[in-house]
Design an enzyme around this catalytic site. Structure first.
Site, PDB file in Angstrom:
ATOM      1  N   ASP A 179      -6.836   4.025   6.867  1.00 52.46           N
ATOM      2  CA  ASP A 179      -7.054   5.433   6.496  1.00 52.46           C
ATOM      3  C   ASP A 179      -8.474   5.730   6.019  1.00 52.46           C
ATOM      4  OD1 ASP A 179      -4.394   5.778   7.076  1.00 52.46           O
ATOM      5  OD2 ASP A 179      -3.825   6.575   5.112  1.00 52.46           O
TER       6      ASP A 179
ATOM      7  N   GLY B 277       0.791  -1.224   0.000  1.00 49.28           N
ATOM      8  CA  GLY B 277       0.000   0.000   0.000  1.00 49.28           C
ATOM      9  C   GLY B 277       0.818   1.266   0.000  1.00 49.28           C
ATOM     10  N   THR B 278       0.199   2.327   0.500  1.00 50.20           N
ATOM     11  CA  THR B 278       0.851   3.633   0.573  1.00 50.20           C
ATOM     12  C   THR B 278       2.123   3.532   1.413  1.00 50.20           C
ATOM     13  OG1 THR B 278      -1.307   4.697   0.482  1.00 50.20           O
ATOM     14  CG2 THR B 278       0.516   6.044   1.278  1.00 50.20           C
TER      15      THR B 278
ATOM     16  N   GLY C 157      -2.869  17.241   3.330  1.00 48.56           N
ATOM     17  CA  GLY C 157      -3.698  16.189   3.896  1.00 48.56           C
ATOM     18  C   GLY C 157      -4.006  15.092   2.885  1.00 48.56           C
TER      19      GLY C 157
ATOM     20  N   HIS D  94      22.402   3.462  31.719  1.00 45.60           N
ATOM     21  CA  HIS D  94      23.202   4.683  31.578  1.00 45.60           C
ATOM     22  C   HIS D  94      24.399   4.392  30.672  1.00 45.60           C
ATOM     23  CE1 HIS D  94      25.070   8.462  32.685  1.00 45.60           C
ATOM     24  NE2 HIS D  94      26.209   7.814  32.888  1.00 45.60           N
TER      25      HIS D  94
HETATM   26  P1  FAD Z   1      -3.003   2.178   2.181  1.00 45.39           P
HETATM   27  O1  FAD Z   1      -1.633   1.945   2.677  1.00 45.39           O
HETATM   28  O2  FAD Z   1      -3.299   3.441   1.485  1.00 45.39           O
HETATM   29  O3  FAD Z   1      -3.345   0.934   1.239  1.00 45.39           O
HETATM   30  C1  FAD Z   1      -4.541   0.855   0.545  1.00 45.39           C
HETATM   31  C2  FAD Z   1      -4.341  -0.087  -0.623  1.00 45.39           C
HETATM   32  O4  FAD Z   1      -5.606  -0.353  -1.216  1.00 45.39           O
HETATM   33  C3  FAD Z   1      -3.466   0.493  -1.730  1.00 45.39           C
HETATM   34  O5  FAD Z   1      -2.402  -0.387  -2.011  1.00 45.39           O
HETATM   35  C4  FAD Z   1      -4.409   0.653  -2.918  1.00 45.39           C
HETATM   36  O6  FAD Z   1      -3.750   0.403  -4.166  1.00 45.39           O
HETATM   37  C5  FAD Z   1      -5.446  -0.414  -2.626  1.00 45.39           C
HETATM   38  N1  FAD Z   1      -6.760  -0.132  -3.226  1.00 45.39           N
HETATM   39  C6  FAD Z   1      -7.491   1.010  -3.128  1.00 45.39           C
HETATM   40  N2  FAD Z   1      -8.664   0.868  -3.787  1.00 45.39           N
HETATM   41  C7  FAD Z   1      -8.663  -0.385  -4.310  1.00 45.39           C
HETATM   42  C8  FAD Z   1      -9.596  -1.121  -5.100  1.00 45.39           C
HETATM   43  N3  FAD Z   1     -10.792  -0.626  -5.459  1.00 45.39           N
HETATM   44  N4  FAD Z   1      -9.255  -2.385  -5.466  1.00 45.39           N
HETATM   45  C9  FAD Z   1      -8.067  -2.930  -5.094  1.00 45.39           C
HETATM   46  N5  FAD Z   1      -7.148  -2.284  -4.353  1.00 45.39           N
HETATM   47  C10 FAD Z   1      -7.454  -1.029  -3.963  1.00 45.39           C
HETATM   48  N6  FAD Z   1       2.182   6.454   8.710  1.00 45.39           N
HETATM   49  C11 FAD Z   1       2.901   6.101   9.802  1.00 45.39           C
HETATM   50  O7  FAD Z   1       2.355   5.456  10.702  1.00 45.39           O
HETATM   51  N7  FAD Z   1       4.235   6.433   9.911  1.00 45.39           N
HETATM   52  C12 FAD Z   1       4.869   7.129   8.948  1.00 45.39           C
HETATM   53  O8  FAD Z   1       6.063   7.405   9.084  1.00 45.39           O
HETATM   54  C13 FAD Z   1       4.140   7.519   7.803  1.00 45.39           C
HETATM   55  N8  FAD Z   1       4.749   8.198   6.809  1.00 45.39           N
HETATM   56  C14 FAD Z   1       4.037   8.527   5.691  1.00 45.39           C
HETATM   57  C15 FAD Z   1       4.684   9.233   4.683  1.00 45.39           C
HETATM   58  C16 FAD Z   1       3.998   9.581   3.538  1.00 45.39           C
HETATM   59  C17 FAD Z   1       4.707  10.327   2.431  1.00 45.39           C
HETATM   60  C18 FAD Z   1       2.625   9.194   3.394  1.00 45.39           C
HETATM   61  C19 FAD Z   1       1.866   9.534   2.135  1.00 45.39           C
HETATM   62  C20 FAD Z   1       1.970   8.509   4.387  1.00 45.39           C
HETATM   63  C21 FAD Z   1       2.668   8.167   5.553  1.00 45.39           C
HETATM   64  N9  FAD Z   1       2.063   7.487   6.600  1.00 45.39           N
HETATM   65  C22 FAD Z   1       2.777   7.154   7.718  1.00 45.39           C
HETATM   66  C23 FAD Z   1       0.637   7.097   6.540  1.00 45.39           C
HETATM   67  C24 FAD Z   1       0.495   5.606   6.161  1.00 45.39           C
HETATM   68  O9  FAD Z   1       1.129   5.390   4.906  1.00 45.39           O
HETATM   69  C25 FAD Z   1      -0.966   5.221   6.097  1.00 45.39           C
HETATM   70  O10 FAD Z   1      -1.589   5.539   7.327  1.00 45.39           O
HETATM   71  C26 FAD Z   1      -1.139   3.744   5.826  1.00 45.39           C
HETATM   72  O11 FAD Z   1      -0.521   3.349   4.629  1.00 45.39           O
HETATM   73  C27 FAD Z   1      -2.620   3.393   5.757  1.00 45.39           C
HETATM   74  O12 FAD Z   1      -2.765   2.036   5.513  1.00 45.39           O
HETATM   75  P2  FAD Z   1      -4.083   1.457   4.817  1.00 45.39           P
HETATM   76  O13 FAD Z   1      -3.909  -0.009   4.802  1.00 45.39           O
HETATM   77  O14 FAD Z   1      -5.276   2.026   5.457  1.00 45.39           O
HETATM   78  O15 FAD Z   1      -4.086   2.062   3.336  1.00 45.39           O
HETATM   79  P1  NAD Z   2      -1.268  16.903   7.620  1.00 42.33           P
HETATM   80  O1  NAD Z   2      -2.688  16.931   8.041  1.00 42.33           O
HETATM   81  O2  NAD Z   2      -0.259  16.361   8.543  1.00 42.33           O
HETATM   82  O3  NAD Z   2      -0.789  18.375   7.266  1.00 42.33           O
HETATM   83  C1  NAD Z   2      -1.450  19.165   6.340  1.00 42.33           C
HETATM   84  C2  NAD Z   2      -1.070  20.603   6.620  1.00 42.33           C
HETATM   85  O4  NAD Z   2      -1.500  21.391   5.547  1.00 42.33           O
HETATM   86  C3  NAD Z   2      -1.723  21.156   7.889  1.00 42.33           C
HETATM   87  O5  NAD Z   2      -0.743  21.754   8.682  1.00 42.33           O
HETATM   88  C4  NAD Z   2      -2.744  22.161   7.363  1.00 42.33           C
HETATM   89  O6  NAD Z   2      -2.941  23.241   8.238  1.00 42.33           O
HETATM   90  C5  NAD Z   2      -2.087  22.580   6.065  1.00 42.33           C
HETATM   91  N1  NAD Z   2      -3.002  23.067   5.034  1.00 42.33           N
HETATM   92  C6  NAD Z   2      -4.222  22.596   4.688  1.00 42.33           C
HETATM   93  N2  NAD Z   2      -4.709  23.280   3.635  1.00 42.33           N
HETATM   94  C7  NAD Z   2      -3.776  24.196   3.294  1.00 42.33           C
HETATM   95  C8  NAD Z   2      -3.693  25.183   2.277  1.00 42.33           C
HETATM   96  N3  NAD Z   2      -4.654  25.345   1.394  1.00 42.33           N
HETATM   97  N4  NAD Z   2      -2.576  25.944   2.237  1.00 42.33           N
HETATM   98  C9  NAD Z   2      -1.556  25.774   3.141  1.00 42.33           C
HETATM   99  N5  NAD Z   2      -1.610  24.848   4.108  1.00 42.33           N
HETATM  100  C10 NAD Z   2      -2.689  24.069   4.186  1.00 42.33           C
HETATM  101  O7  NAD Z   2      -1.266  16.157   6.202  1.00 42.33           O
HETATM  102  P2  NAD Z   2      -0.080  15.549   5.341  1.00 42.33           P
HETATM  103  O8  NAD Z   2       1.212  16.131   5.736  1.00 42.33           O
HETATM  104  O9  NAD Z   2      -0.523  15.663   3.925  1.00 42.33           O
HETATM  105  O10 NAD Z   2      -0.096  14.025   5.756  1.00 42.33           O
HETATM  106  C11 NAD Z   2      -1.272  13.239   5.554  1.00 42.33           C
HETATM  107  C12 NAD Z   2      -1.393  12.179   6.612  1.00 42.33           C
HETATM  108  O11 NAD Z   2      -0.375  11.198   6.420  1.00 42.33           O
HETATM  109  C13 NAD Z   2      -1.179  12.715   8.022  1.00 42.33           C
HETATM  110  O12 NAD Z   2      -2.394  13.101   8.606  1.00 42.33           O
HETATM  111  C14 NAD Z   2      -0.582  11.570   8.749  1.00 42.33           C
HETATM  112  O13 NAD Z   2      -1.603  10.847   9.389  1.00 42.33           O
HETATM  113  C15 NAD Z   2       0.058  10.710   7.666  1.00 42.33           C
HETATM  114  N6  NAD Z   2       1.535  10.809   7.784  1.00 42.33           N
HETATM  115  C16 NAD Z   2       2.121  10.368   8.918  1.00 42.33           C
HETATM  116  C17 NAD Z   2       3.496  10.465   9.051  1.00 42.33           C
HETATM  117  C18 NAD Z   2       4.136   9.951  10.301  1.00 42.33           C
HETATM  118  O14 NAD Z   2       3.477   9.237  11.048  1.00 42.33           O
HETATM  119  N7  NAD Z   2       5.398  10.271  10.546  1.00 42.33           N
HETATM  120  C19 NAD Z   2       4.263  11.008   8.044  1.00 42.33           C
HETATM  121  C20 NAD Z   2       3.629  11.462   6.904  1.00 42.33           C
HETATM  122  C21 NAD Z   2       2.251  11.349   6.779  1.00 42.33           C
END
Ligand code: FAD
Ligand code: NAD
Length: 465
Positions: free
Chosen positions: A312, A41-42, A272, A444
């Site tokens: 998500d 996934g993501t 977001g 420590h």
């Molecule tokens: P996803 O990982 O989004 O997986 C959903 C899957 O469903 C995908 O593979 C998609 O292809 C598949 N799918 C969708 N629709 C269909 C369909 N109709 N048929 C078949 N397959 C389908 N979270 C953390 O906890 N720590 C982090 O450090 C962190 N860093 C992140 C950094 C970035 C840049 C991003 C974008 C996200 C990050 N996240 C992090 C968030 C994390 O990736 C998500 O919370 C997590 O992947 C959610 O898992 P999920 O299984 O709900 O969905």
């Molecule tokens: P986010 O919700 O963390 O941040 C979005 C930011 O954009 C906020 O600060 C908001 O105020 C701002 N914003 C919204 N609309 C705007 C606009 N029009 N102009 C300027 N600023 C604006 O969202 P994200 O960074 O896209 O990440 C998405 C999700 O992915 C997060 O909610 C988080 O759950 C997950 N994620 C988690 C990690 C981690 O766990 N380390 C890392 C990356 C992503």
């Protein structure tokens, strides 16, 4: 193509879906998982893992560059250092590849059938999957929607050309000279900082009054200080208006209502993520919503019998470890075990420099819930290990009930504090009191001693402060 009939069908093989399917397979449930793209996934493909790989590479490069300018007090000198972003990305892709093939192997080991293609609901028990070899119909007793989320697009700044999403940013082959990040949340800060360390000139445009508005100001301060040191430009209370007429800059409306142009080679929009609901026939099922997300109860059941949702697609916090915990729970429920969501906290980490980690309630959240609290805070500047690692910025903070000393929350900001998340969550899940943490011997010299000292401080017994 013959229809598949199974007890459990999981849609989406991200951390929620693949964990659910593996656990179900281990429990002997006849399970099928459908994935449109790649397993993992993501998180594994375009999220947690590639971003952390890039952050690590950026840290290494930045550390080497800091040695280059001859100002290292450690007596280390280097002659030259460059970064080949394409090489960095290839290394990152290797890690992603190892992990995604690992997921495929685990699914196979658990006897889960994997169907590649996009799933569309026909009704509450039937799904059609467009596979490479034709339409596959799958009928299941139970369905788990784990379709995840996708980046939000701004109407005045659609993705394309120099306007990119986090997915594109994690695949850039050439370092942007000037990078403007719209949205100073998790992704904007993690990736913005990484690109700054690799040599890009970075500006961050944030609509709220502070970066990382989901954290309290005290936790964010050391991160803001580091951004200032790195000359990352912060535009708070600012709104992106769109590209300039010649396409060379981002036009923003600043806090005082005036307009400014920020020259940019790439504009990374990280404002977001939204649930992946459209395109899977979910609208027709008319499941109850909570805002844009699928509404679930404490067993991840949706409003339709036999249909569960995890990860998500069910809303905040959108974190991989929450999705995994939900996936594991749902598999056990389908296997007939008595389970419901009983977690006391979901830790969260922001992998900025320095890192931020939170578990449970902040002081303000605890007060808002009516608790009388005591707070203990211990700075890393008084921690020996932090001094030896040149990482004295930040602190550990503990929040406890004033009457019973029950720990309600733990937070920290500092280098490498992400690894404290396990201690924090364990303390809260085990209903630790301040005395439990204060009375536990912490090795420590480690930075984790700051956790013990914070608890001692809350008890009025700090030793090293
Ligand atoms: P996803 O990982 O989004 O997986 C959903 C899957 O469903 C995908 O593979 C998609 O292809 C598949 N799918 C969708 N629709 C269909 C369909 N109709 N048929 C078949 N397959 C389908 N979270 C953390 O906890 N720590 C982090 O450090 C962190 N860093 C992140 C950094 C970035 C840049 C991003 C974008 C996200 C990050 N996240 C992090 C968030 C994390 O990736 C998500 O919370 C997590 O992947 C959610 O898992 P999920 O299984 O709900 O969905
Ligand atoms: P986010 O919700 O963390 O941040 C979005 C930011 O954009 C906020 O600060 C908001 O105020 C701002 N914003 C919204 N609309 C705007 C606009 N029009 N102009 C300027 N600023 C604006 O969202 P994200 O960074 O896209 O990440 C998405 C999700 O992915 C997060 O909610 C988080 O759950 C997950 N994620 C988690 C990690 C981690 O766990 N380390 C890392 C990356 C992503």
């Amino acid at each position: 193509m013959k229809d598949i009939v199974c007890k459990l069908l999981v849609i989406g093989a991200g951390p929620g879906g693949y964990v659910c399917a593996i656990r179900a397979g281990q429990l002997g449930i006849d399970t099928v998982i459908v994935e449109a793209r790649k397993p993992g996934g993501t998180c594994l493909n375009v999220g947690c893992i590639p971003s952390k790989a890039l952050i690590h590479a950026a840290d290494e490069f930045d550390a080497a560059r800091r040695l280059l300018d001859g100002r290292s007090p450690l007596g280390i000198k280097v002659d030259g250092v460059t970064i080949d972003l394409a090489g960095t990305m290839a290394w990152k892709d290797g890690i992603v590849g190892r992990l995604t093939s690992g997921v495929s192997a685990l699914l196979q080991k658990a006897s889960v059938k994997v169907v590649h293609g996009r799933a569309t609901f026909r009704d509450g028990k039937t799904v059609a999957v467009e596979t490479e070899t034709g339409m596959q119909i799958i009928r299941a007793e139970n369905l788990v929607i784990a379709t995840g989320s996708e980046p939000v697009e701004l109407p005045n700044l659609p993705f394309g050309g120099k306007v990119i999403s986090s997915t594109d940013a994690l695949n850039l082959q050439v370092l942007p000279k000037k990078l403007v990040v719209v949205g100073g949340g998790y992704i904007g800060l993690e990736l913005g900082m990484a690109f700054s360390k690799m040599g890009s000139e970075v500006a961050i445009v944030e609509a709220a009054g502070q970066i990382l508005p989901q954290y309290d100001a005290e936790l964010v301060r050391p991160v803001a200080k580091k951004l200032k040191e790195r000359a990352v430009a912060l535009h708070m209370l600012a709104k992106a208006q769109g590209l300039s007429a010649d396409g060379s800059s981002l036009v923003i409306e600043t806090a005082d209502g005036s307009r400014e142009q920020l020259p940019a080679d790439q504009i990374l929009v990280t404002v977001g993520r939204r649930p992946t609901i459209s395109g899977a026939g979910l609208e027709e099922l008319d499941l109850d919503r909570s805002g844009p997300y699928l509404r679930i109860d404490d067993r991840c059941r949706t409003s339709m019998r036999g249909i569960y949702a995890i990860g998500d697609v069910t809303g905040e916090p959108m974190l991989a470890h929450r999705a995994m915990a939900q996936g594991e729970m749902v598999a056990e429920i389908i296997a007939g075990r008595k389970r419901s969501w009983d977690k006391r906290c979901i830790p969260a980490v922001c992998f900025t420099d320095p890192e931020i980690v939170i578990a449970g309630l902040s002081p303000d959240e605890a007060r808002a819930q009516g608790y009388e609290i005591r707070v203990g805070q211990f700075p890393f500047s008084a921690n020996a290990r932090a001094m030896t690692m040149q990482s004295e910025d930040g602190f550990v903070r503990v929040v406890a009930r004033a009457d019973t000393n029950l720990v309600l929350g733990l937070q920290a900001v500092g280098r490498g504090v992400s690894e404290l998340s396990a201690t924090f969550s364990l303390a809260i899940e085990m209903c630790a009191r301040l005395e439990d943490i204060a009375g536990t011997i912490h090795a420590h010299p480690t930075r984790s001693e700051a956790v013990q000292e914070a608890a001692l401080k809350a008890l009025g017994q700090a030793l090293h402060l």
